[in-house]
Design a protein around this motif. Structure first.
Motif, PDB file in Angstrom:
ATOM      1  N   ALA A 138       0.838  -1.203   0.000  1.00  0.00           N
ATOM      2  CA  ALA A 138       0.000   0.000   0.000  1.00  0.00           C
ATOM      3  C   ALA A 138       0.876   1.257   0.000  1.00  0.00           C
ATOM      4  O   ALA A 138       0.574   2.244  -0.680  1.00  0.00           O
ATOM      5  CB  ALA A 138      -0.927  -0.002   1.214  1.00  0.00           C
ATOM      6  N   TYR A 139       1.968   1.207   0.746  1.00  0.00           N
ATOM      7  CA  TYR A 139       2.915   2.338   0.777  1.00  0.00           C
ATOM      8  C   TYR A 139       3.439   2.634  -0.634  1.00  0.00           C
ATOM      9  O   TYR A 139       3.480   3.788  -1.079  1.00  0.00           O
ATOM     10  CB  TYR A 139       4.057   1.979   1.733  1.00  0.00           C
ATOM     11  N   ILE A 140       3.800   1.564  -1.353  1.00  0.00           N
ATOM     12  CA  ILE A 140       4.331   1.726  -2.721  1.00  0.00           C
ATOM     13  C   ILE A 140       3.244   2.263  -3.655  1.00  0.00           C
ATOM     14  O   ILE A 140       3.480   3.190  -4.439  1.00  0.00           O
ATOM     15  CB  ILE A 140       4.857   0.371  -3.243  1.00  0.00           C
ATOM     16  N   THR A 141       2.050   1.690  -3.537  1.00  0.00           N
ATOM     17  CA  THR A 141       0.925   2.141  -4.374  1.00  0.00           C
ATOM     18  C   THR A 141       0.715   3.639  -4.197  1.00  0.00           C
ATOM     19  O   THR A 141       0.552   4.390  -5.155  1.00  0.00           O
ATOM     20  CB  THR A 141      -0.364   1.359  -3.987  1.00  0.00           C
ATOM     21  N   ARG A 142       0.728   4.065  -2.938  1.00  0.00           N
ATOM     22  CA  ARG A 142       0.507   5.484  -2.634  1.00  0.00           C
ATOM     23  C   ARG A 142       1.599   6.350  -3.234  1.00  0.00           C
ATOM     24  O   ARG A 142       1.338   7.395  -3.822  1.00  0.00           O
ATOM     25  CB  ARG A 142       0.487   5.671  -1.120  1.00  0.00           C
ATOM     26  N   LYS A 143       2.841   5.900  -3.088  1.00  0.00           N
ATOM     27  CA  LYS A 143       3.979   6.660  -3.617  1.00  0.00           C
ATOM     28  C   LYS A 143       3.869   6.824  -5.129  1.00  0.00           C
ATOM     29  O   LYS A 143       4.340   7.806  -5.699  1.00  0.00           O
ATOM     30  CB  LYS A 143       5.289   5.925  -3.312  1.00  0.00           C
ATOM     31  N   GLU A 318      11.009  -2.761   5.872  1.00  0.00           N
ATOM     32  CA  GLU A 318      10.375  -3.065   4.580  1.00  0.00           C
ATOM     33  C   GLU A 318      10.459  -1.845   3.661  1.00  0.00           C
ATOM     34  O   GLU A 318      10.750  -1.958   2.468  1.00  0.00           O
ATOM     35  CB  GLU A 318       8.912  -3.483   4.779  1.00  0.00           C
ATOM     36  N   ARG A 319      10.194  -0.672   4.224  1.00  0.00           N
ATOM     37  CA  ARG A 319      10.293   0.556   3.413  1.00  0.00           C
ATOM     38  C   ARG A 319      11.704   0.705   2.860  1.00  0.00           C
ATOM     39  O   ARG A 319      11.899   1.015   1.677  1.00  0.00           O
ATOM     40  CB  ARG A 319       9.936   1.782   4.260  1.00  0.00           C
ATOM     41  N   ASP A 320      12.711   0.466   3.712  1.00  0.00           N
ATOM     42  CA  ASP A 320      14.095   0.594   3.243  1.00  0.00           C
ATOM     43  C   ASP A 320      14.387  -0.441   2.155  1.00  0.00           C
ATOM     44  O   ASP A 320      15.132  -0.170   1.221  1.00  0.00           O
ATOM     45  CB  ASP A 320      15.074   0.439   4.414  1.00  0.00           C
ATOM     46  N   GLY A 321      13.747  -1.615   2.277  1.00  0.00           N
ATOM     47  CA  GLY A 321      13.961  -2.680   1.297  1.00  0.00           C
ATOM     48  C   GLY A 321      13.436  -2.347  -0.086  1.00  0.00           C
ATOM     49  O   GLY A 321      13.862  -2.955  -1.068  1.00  0.00           O
ATOM     50  N   VAL A 322      12.488  -1.427  -0.182  1.00  0.00           N
ATOM     51  CA  VAL A 322      11.922  -1.097  -1.507  1.00  0.00           C
ATOM     52  C   VAL A 322      12.369   0.286  -1.996  1.00  0.00           C
ATOM     53  O   VAL A 322      11.863   0.780  -3.006  1.00  0.00           O
ATOM     54  CB  VAL A 322      10.368  -1.192  -1.504  1.00  0.00           C
ATOM     55  N   LYS A 323      13.345   0.871  -1.300  1.00  0.00           N
ATOM     56  CA  LYS A 323      13.802   2.228  -1.666  1.00  0.00           C
ATOM     57  C   LYS A 323      14.264   2.283  -3.116  1.00  0.00           C
ATOM     58  O   LYS A 323      14.037   3.272  -3.822  1.00  0.00           O
ATOM     59  CB  LYS A 323      14.935   2.663  -0.731  1.00  0.00           C
ATOM     60  N   ALA A 324      14.919   1.207  -3.563  1.00  0.00           N
ATOM     61  CA  ALA A 324      15.460   1.203  -4.920  1.00  0.00           C
ATOM     62  C   ALA A 324      14.342   1.345  -5.948  1.00  0.00           C
ATOM     63  O   ALA A 324      14.569   1.827  -7.064  1.00  0.00           O
ATOM     64  CB  ALA A 324      16.212  -0.111  -5.153  1.00  0.00           C
ATOM     65  N   ILE A 325      13.137   0.948  -5.573  1.00  0.00           N
ATOM     66  CA  ILE A 325      12.031   0.971  -6.535  1.00  0.00           C
ATOM     67  C   ILE A 325      11.178   2.229  -6.436  1.00  0.00           C
ATOM     68  O   ILE A 325      10.792   2.799  -7.448  1.00  0.00           O
ATOM     69  CB  ILE A 325      11.181  -0.309  -6.381  1.00  0.00           C
ATOM     70  N   VAL A 326      10.913   2.689  -5.225  1.00  0.00           N
ATOM     71  CA  VAL A 326      10.058   3.884  -5.108  1.00  0.00           C
ATOM     72  C   VAL A 326      10.809   5.137  -4.657  1.00  0.00           C
ATOM     73  O   VAL A 326      10.227   6.219  -4.617  1.00  0.00           O
ATOM     74  CB  VAL A 326       8.861   3.675  -4.152  1.00  0.00           C
TER      75      VAL A 326
END
Ligand SMILES: NC(=O)C1=CN([C@@H]2O[C@H](COP(=O)(O)OP(=O)(O)OC[C@H]3O[C@@H](n4cnc5c(N)ncnc54)[C@H](O)[C@@H]3O)[C@@H](O)[C@H]2O)C=CC1
Ligand SMILES: O=C([O-])CC(=O)C(=O)O
Length: 327
Positions: A138-143, A318-326
């Motif tokens: 959901a965090y990624i979707t929002r971003k 988890e947020r840090d784990g997806v930093k490369a993408i969002v």
């Protein structure tokens, strides 16, 4: 006169949650029996034939208010002009896949879907992310959907909330319907914190009725946290009908309101309770007029702070784990 149809997108349409969810929506359990609904179903190209079979079964139910079904593998077709979206489809963990790989694989999916929502959905679309890891998806979707209201992109904590209600009701010997002011904080994962401190039954504090703090801390909280794994162990498959039921509860209450009652939703934090802004975190909310409001000003004792920080730490990782993408 017939109302104009609402459009509801559902992803992962060939999967097991949708095998329950789609029929509940088509039956009127979401918007009501007098509201025509058009389902816009998204799944992968290789799942299109299976979705076709589900559509045949939807037809065979002769639901009077199912006003149409769109089937597609293109998120921009699925999300066009929608009023609500259930993002259920996600990449399951396959053999040898590390948690970090799973996070990234899902981040790619939700980046694309966030972008498509941003482009073609109604500006007031209500989005519920069910696919795991639900809060971070959901965090990624929002971003990736910066033109939509941030608060309209939510994650599902309702299954944890319902699981907690059910266990607490059994322990107290009351109906789950009589428990008010239950809260589930944090991540949809075993770190979530089921908080019964404010809960009441017909005005009596639930902790007084149960009168067993050790059971609450040592049995109830871990049991709710690990309930998904227990179902997988027993069934060989993850929770599906109960997940669909929780998804209907979440969206139904958001649309129709809770009459002052509390429910738990994963929502982008506004910074309250020491949760950094934007992190999608389970919180107690009250729904009214098609919106939700986080219950404000609750005291946070030492035990709660420890529990809330533990589940927050997991979400920050988890947020840090997806930093490369969002970013
Ligand atoms: N938040 C919660 O409380 C819960 C979340 N879940 C999660 O819900 C998700 C779905 O569960 P099930 O229906 O049991 O899984 P499933 O594996 O039966 O179905 C998933 C469906 O999603 C589709 N899919 C995969 N990638 C997609 C994409 N990019 N776009 C559209 N569709 C895609 C697959 O083809 C499949 O049809 C899982 O991630 C599961 O872990 C499950 C239970 C509770
Ligand atoms: O772990 C899973 O895939 C299922 C899940 O989220 C749950 O049952 O709470």
């Amino acid at each position: 006169m017939t109302k104009p149809a609402v459009r509801v997108a559902v992803t992962g349409a060939a999967g097991q949650i949708c095998y329950s969810l789609l029929f509940r929506i088509a039956n009127g359990d979401l918007y009501g029996k007098d509201q025509p609904v058009i389902l816009q179903l998204l799944d992968l190209p290789q799942a299109q034939a299976a979705v076709g079979g589900v559509v045949m079964e939807l037809e065979d139910c002769a639901f009077p208010n199912l006003a149409g079904v769109v089937v597609t593998d293109d998120p921009k077709v699925a999300f066009r002009d929608i009023d609500a979206a259930f993002l259920v489809g996600a990449r399951p963990r396959s053999k040898g896949m590390e948690r970090a790989d799973l996070l990234l694989a899902n981040a790619e999916i939700f980046k694309v879907q966030g972008g498509a929502l941003n482009e073609v959905a109604k500006r007031d679309v209500k989005v519920l992310v069910v696919g795991n890891p639900a809060n971070t998806n959901a965090y990624i979707t929002r971003k990736c959907a910066p033109d939509l209201p941030a608060s309209n992109i939510t994650a599902m904590l309702r299954l944890d909330h319902n699981r907690a209600l059910s266990q607490l009701a059994a322990k107290a010997g009351v109906s789950s319907a009589d428990i008010e002011k239950m809260a589930v904080w944090g991540n949809h994962s075993p770190t979530m914190y089921a908080d019964y401190r404010f809960a009441t039954v017909k005005g009596t504090p639930l902790p007084d009725l149960i009168n067993d703090e050790a059971w609450y801390r040592d049995v109830l909280i871990p049991k709710v946290g690990k309930r998904g794994a227990a179902v997988i162990e027993a069934r060989g498959l993850s929770s599906a009908a109960s997940a669909a039921n929780a998804a209907i509860d979440h969206m139904h209450d958001w649309i129709h309101g809770t009459n002052g009652g509390w429910v738990s939703m994963g929502v982008p934090s506004d910074g309250s309770y020491g949760i950094p802004e934007e992190i999608v975190y389970g919180m107690p909310v009250v729904c009214a007029n098609g919106a939700y409001e986080v219950v404000a000003g609750l005291p946070v004792d030492d035990f709660s702070r420890t529990m809330m920080d533990k589940t927050l730490k997991e979400l920050l990782d988890e947020r840090d784990g997806v930093k490369a993408i969002v970013g």
